[in-house]
Design an enzyme around this catalytic site. Structure first.
Site, PDB file in Angstrom:
ATOM      1  N   MET A  27      -9.227 -62.135 -22.902  1.00 46.18           N
ATOM      2  CA  MET A  27     -10.742 -62.305 -22.671  1.00 46.18           C
ATOM      3  C   MET A  27     -11.238 -62.714 -21.834  1.00 46.18           C
ATOM      4  SD  MET A  27     -11.780 -62.112 -26.781  1.00 46.18           S
ATOM      5  CE  MET A  27     -10.498 -63.142 -27.478  1.00 46.18           C
ATOM      6  N   CYS A 113     -12.055 -51.975 -18.663  1.00 44.68           N
ATOM      7  CA  CYS A 113     -13.540 -52.545 -18.766  1.00 44.68           C
ATOM      8  C   CYS A 113     -14.879 -51.499 -18.602  1.00 44.68           C
ATOM      9  CB  CYS A 113     -13.501 -53.431 -17.249  1.00 44.68           C
ATOM     10  SG  CYS A 113     -15.317 -54.286 -17.191  1.00 44.68           S
ATOM     11  N   HIS A 185      -6.997 -50.057 -26.687  1.00 45.10           N
ATOM     12  CA  HIS A 185      -8.339 -50.455 -27.388  1.00 45.10           C
ATOM     13  C   HIS A 185      -9.116 -49.073 -27.542  1.00 45.10           C
ATOM     14  CE1 HIS A 185     -12.776 -52.420 -27.019  1.00 45.10           C
ATOM     15  NE2 HIS A 185     -12.484 -51.993 -28.240  1.00 45.10           N
ATOM     16  N   ASN A 217      -5.310 -51.941 -30.665  1.00 46.30           N
ATOM     17  CA  ASN A 217      -6.383 -52.927 -30.580  1.00 46.30           C
ATOM     18  C   ASN A 217      -7.704 -52.434 -30.824  1.00 46.30           C
ATOM     19  OD1 ASN A 217      -8.266 -54.010 -27.417  1.00 46.30           O
ATOM     20  ND2 ASN A 217      -7.795 -55.399 -29.363  1.00 46.30           N
ATOM     21  N   GLY A 218      -8.461 -53.358 -31.618  1.00 48.01           N
ATOM     22  CA  GLY A 218      -9.615 -52.919 -32.174  1.00 48.01           C
ATOM     23  C   GLY A 218      -9.951 -52.867 -33.350  1.00 48.01           C
ATOM     24  N   GLY A 241      -8.769 -59.530 -30.387  1.00 47.13           N
ATOM     25  CA  GLY A 241      -9.695 -60.031 -29.498  1.00 47.13           C
ATOM     26  C   GLY A 241     -10.803 -61.087 -30.216  1.00 47.13           C
ATOM     27  N   ARG A 242     -11.924 -60.246 -30.493  1.00 48.88           N
ATOM     28  CA  ARG A 242     -13.041 -60.885 -31.155  1.00 48.88           C
ATOM     29  C   ARG A 242     -12.783 -61.596 -32.305  1.00 48.88           C
ATOM     30  NH1 ARG A 242     -16.528 -56.101 -31.379  1.00 48.88           N
ATOM     31  NH2 ARG A 242     -14.497 -55.302 -31.825  1.00 48.88           N
TER      32      ARG A 242
HETATM   33  C1  LIG Z   1     -15.658 -61.805 -24.301  1.00 54.90           C
HETATM   34  C2  LIG Z   1     -14.710 -60.832 -23.957  1.00 54.90           C
HETATM   35  C3  LIG Z   1     -13.815 -60.839 -22.954  1.00 54.90           C
HETATM   36  C4  LIG Z   1     -13.027 -59.476 -22.687  1.00 54.90           C
HETATM   37  N1  LIG Z   1     -12.275 -59.622 -21.639  1.00 54.90           N
HETATM   38  C5  LIG Z   1     -11.484 -58.676 -21.405  1.00 54.90           C
HETATM   39  C6  LIG Z   1     -10.506 -58.809 -20.234  1.00 54.90           C
HETATM   40  O1  LIG Z   1     -10.553 -59.517 -19.206  1.00 54.90           O
HETATM   41  N2  LIG Z   1      -9.604 -57.935 -20.140  1.00 54.90           N
HETATM   42  C7  LIG Z   1      -9.329 -57.033 -21.108  1.00 54.90           C
HETATM   43  O2  LIG Z   1      -8.391 -56.022 -20.880  1.00 54.90           O
HETATM   44  N3  LIG Z   1     -10.172 -56.756 -22.120  1.00 54.90           N
HETATM   45  C8  LIG Z   1     -11.042 -57.602 -22.248  1.00 54.90           C
HETATM   46  N4  LIG Z   1     -11.934 -57.916 -23.332  1.00 54.90           N
HETATM   47  C9  LIG Z   1     -11.549 -56.696 -24.332  1.00 54.90           C
HETATM   48  C10 LIG Z   1     -10.463 -57.211 -25.510  1.00 54.90           C
HETATM   49  O3  LIG Z   1      -9.320 -57.674 -24.758  1.00 54.90           O
HETATM   50  C11 LIG Z   1     -10.447 -56.029 -26.577  1.00 54.90           C
HETATM   51  O4  LIG Z   1      -9.798 -55.058 -25.800  1.00 54.90           O
HETATM   52  C12 LIG Z   1     -11.435 -55.870 -27.307  1.00 54.90           C
HETATM   53  O5  LIG Z   1     -12.345 -56.990 -27.530  1.00 54.90           O
HETATM   54  C13 LIG Z   1     -11.256 -54.994 -28.499  1.00 54.90           C
HETATM   55  O6  LIG Z   1     -10.679 -55.965 -29.395  1.00 54.90           O
HETATM   56  P1  LIG Z   1     -11.308 -56.592 -30.713  1.00 54.90           P
HETATM   57  O7  LIG Z   1     -11.805 -55.519 -31.588  1.00 54.90           O
HETATM   58  O8  LIG Z   1      -9.954 -57.134 -31.549  1.00 54.90           O
HETATM   59  O9  LIG Z   1     -12.462 -57.472 -30.192  1.00 54.90           O
HETATM   60  C14 LIG Z   1     -12.988 -58.732 -23.490  1.00 54.90           C
HETATM   61  C15 LIG Z   1     -13.644 -58.747 -24.727  1.00 54.90           C
HETATM   62  C16 LIG Z   1     -14.528 -59.704 -25.104  1.00 54.90           C
HETATM   63  C17 LIG Z   1     -15.070 -59.777 -26.431  1.00 54.90           C
END
Ligand SMILES: Cc1cc2nc3c(=O)[nH]c(=O)nc-3n(C[C@H](O)[C@H](O)[C@H](O)COP(=O)(O)O)c2cc1C
Length: 380
Positions: A27, A113, A185, A217-218, A241-242
């Site tokens: 993240m 992204c 994701h 993921n998700g 992630g979150r």
């Molecule tokens: C603040 C933030 C920054 C993120 N930065 C990246 C990143 O640099 N590279 C990446 O592959 N995913 C990034 N993501 C996506 C997360 O890795 C993840 O795929 C996404 O949040 C879904 O997972 P979750 O539902 O557990 O949050 C980011 C997500 C958030 C919320």
């Protein structure tokens, strides 16, 4: 041993046996060396904790700020670095620099992204649509990193939108090209972070990609979510992630659940205050007090979510400037208060948005045209 590891596909990273059952998602702006260490203190030392995304071109250009971001703790292993790139040559060169200088033990590639600034140029989540280009980039990274014993993994989304799914091809291509794991994701780029992740897609990817771990993921916000995702999809691990924002202890809960042990109760505010103080000190140790405490500010609302904290104190904590002030403010919290929200922030509401793409991008899924530029500073 964790239940998720009872698969035929565990992950070795150099000399390190990695349990892919739980992975800290990369993240941007969050998973710096301090946050990773904090999560590791709660979770398993053999889990994977991925750093903030680094742009391949910036490495090639030796951008000093970027090179500084490639910082790992002295005992941090495996050192897991995420790269973002849109063309094979710079991806290859960046990977060569990383492995040649011994800067990481593992490279993850970011194709997730969704932000318009990135997809407009054909990067991020737009890129896997161009199958040949995607293949060439993965191949370039694997060729540069694997001979040095640095495995490459690939992270992507379901596709651009509901009419343009790319994840099954992306998974098969990554597997073909020697990636050691794939992470999905389970949203389209059009969804950004809205709605629910589509775990069925993870199950479908797991059926399609059979020789390497498939990570889901998700929407993992609790230990039960992780157990549910593994049971419903058969995935080899969960990428979080979150759910861990303001809740690094989630890694302890996940590990307990996967080990079949009782899941610890969520901490009371006194314990959370200790964790915030620890996070502040780790940040200060790595970034210096001024920068470190400033970085901590963005985590404050997440840490305090659901706890009964007065508006003034909440505001002061979100503007804290020194470690002494931090300790003083944390001392004013009611240590026995409990959160009203046992889980972290659920997905943002909202409806899918149109994905901004280069002109004619969707005309030919094979054509390997190289996107225009590689500037990217926000994550996936
Ligand atoms: C603040 C933030 C920054 C993120 N930065 C990246 C990143 O640099 N590279 C990446 O592959 N995913 C990034 N993501 C996506 C997360 O890795 C993840 O795929 C996404 O949040 C879904 O997972 P979750 O539902 O557990 O949050 C980011 C997500 C958030 C919320």
């Amino acid at each position: 041993m964790s239940t998720a590891l009872q698969t035929s596909t565990d992950l070795r990273i150099g000399p390190y046996a990695v349990d892919p059952a739980v992975v800290l998602a990369p993240m941007a702006g969050i998973t710096n060396v301090a946050f990773r260490q904090l999560c590791r203190e709660f979770g398993s030392p053999t889990s994977l904790y991925v750093c903030e995304m680094i742009t391949a071109r910036a490495i090639v250009e030796r951008d000093s700020k970027t090179m500084e971001m490639i910082t790992f703790g002295p005992d941090e292993h495996p050192r897991s670095l995420q790269l973002y790139g849109v063309e094979p040559a710079s991806m290859s060169e960046a990977a060569k620099i990383i492995v040649g200088e011994g800067r990481a033990d593992h490279i993850d590639m970011n194709f997730g992204c969704p932000v318009p600034k990135v997809t407009r140029k054909g990067g991020g989540a737009a890129l896997p649509y161009k199958r040949r280009l995607f293949r060439d980039i993965v191949r370039a990274a694997v060729k540069a990193a694997e001979p040095a014993g640095v495995p490459v993994t690939v992270k992507f989304r379901i596709g651009i939108d509901d009419d343009h799914h790319t994840f099954l091809d992306a998974g098969r291509i990554a597997e073909d090209e020697g990636a050691r794991a794939v992470a999905l994701h389970a949203r389209t780029a059009a969804q950004r972070y809205s709605g629910q992740a589509d775990w069925d897609a993870i199950a479908r990817l797991k059926e399609a990609v059979t020789s390497i771990p498939v990570l889901g993921n998700g929407d993992i916000f609790s230990a039960q979510d992780a157990l549910d995702m593994i049971a419903k999809t058969g995935c080899d691990g969960v990428v979080v992630g979150r759910g861990c924002l303001g809740r690094p202890w989630l890694f302890g809960e996940l590990q307990a659940a996967l080990n079949g042990e009782p899941v610890p109760r969520s901490p009371e505010l006194g314990k959370v205050a200790e964790i915030i103080a620890r996070h502040g000190r780790l940040l200060a140790a790595h970034l210096g007090e001024d920068k470190g405490v400033r970085d901590l500010r963005k985590h404050m609302a997440w840490y305090l979510k659901g706890f009964p904290v007065g508006a003034d104190l909440r505001r002061s904590l979100a503007m804290v400037s020194t470690l002494t002030e931090l300790d003083d403010l944390l001392g004013r919290l009611d240590p026995t208060a409990e959160t009203l929200e046992a889980e972290g922030p659920r997905g943002r509401q909202g409806s899918p948005a149109k994905v901004v793409l280069p002109e004619g991008w969707l005309d030919d899924p094979e054509d390997g045209m190289v996107p225009a530029a590689e500037d990217m500073h926000s994550g996936g």
